[in-house]
Design a protein around this motif. Sequence first.
Motif, PDB file in Angstrom:
ATOM      1  N   GLU A  61       0.836  -1.199   0.000  1.00  0.00           N
ATOM      2  CA  GLU A  61       0.000   0.000   0.000  1.00  0.00           C
ATOM      3  C   GLU A  61       0.876   1.255   0.000  1.00  0.00           C
ATOM      4  O   GLU A  61       1.995   1.251   0.510  1.00  0.00           O
ATOM      5  CB  GLU A  61      -0.905   0.048   1.240  1.00  0.00           C
ATOM      6  N   CYS A 100      -2.704   0.183  -3.945  1.00  0.00           N
ATOM      7  CA  CYS A 100      -2.325  -1.155  -3.501  1.00  0.00           C
ATOM      8  C   CYS A 100      -1.772  -1.885  -4.712  1.00  0.00           C
ATOM      9  O   CYS A 100      -2.525  -2.219  -5.629  1.00  0.00           O
ATOM     10  CB  CYS A 100      -3.539  -1.863  -2.926  1.00  0.00           C
ATOM     11  N   TRP A 143     -10.390  -3.418   1.111  1.00  0.00           N
ATOM     12  CA  TRP A 143      -9.663  -2.452   1.945  1.00  0.00           C
ATOM     13  C   TRP A 143     -10.218  -2.560   3.366  1.00  0.00           C
ATOM     14  O   TRP A 143     -11.438  -2.565   3.565  1.00  0.00           O
ATOM     15  CB  TRP A 143      -9.846  -1.023   1.432  1.00  0.00           C
ATOM     16  N   CYS A 186      -4.817  -3.298   2.368  1.00  0.00           N
ATOM     17  CA  CYS A 186      -5.508  -3.973   1.280  1.00  0.00           C
ATOM     18  C   CYS A 186      -5.253  -5.473   1.415  1.00  0.00           C
ATOM     19  O   CYS A 186      -4.229  -5.896   1.967  1.00  0.00           O
ATOM     20  CB  CYS A 186      -5.060  -3.466  -0.089  1.00  0.00           C
TER      21      CYS A 186
END
Length: 123
Positions: free
Chosen positions: A6, A22, A36, A96
């Motif tokens: 990320e 991400c 997320w 993520c």
Amino acid sequence: QLQLVESGGGLVQPGGSLRLSCAASGFALDYYAIGWFRQAPGKEREGVSCISTSGGSTNYADSVKGRFTISRDNAKNTLYLQMNSLKPEDTAVYYCAARYLYCSGIEDEYDYWGQGTQVTVSS
């Protein structure tokens, strides 16, 4: 090495915007739904949003609906979370995660996780 990374976090004033990214390496995201999640200090991690493999289906937590937008670019092997109208309560570490084929609200069902990026909303 299979990993998600990320980026894009930082300090922003209330009402401001940030765009999180991400990026996947070592595997293709085409067959993975991406979620997320976020974890605020002293709180449990919670789901924020998820996007299907094609990008045609998305879902959002009520707390971010209308302010956050999730998207993906499979050609770039990258996912995004556009966050607008940020509030202090959005302050958290954002993660993520990739799950084969379908979104899930169950964290343990995700196959890969990033290391997280800090988002701080403060004046």
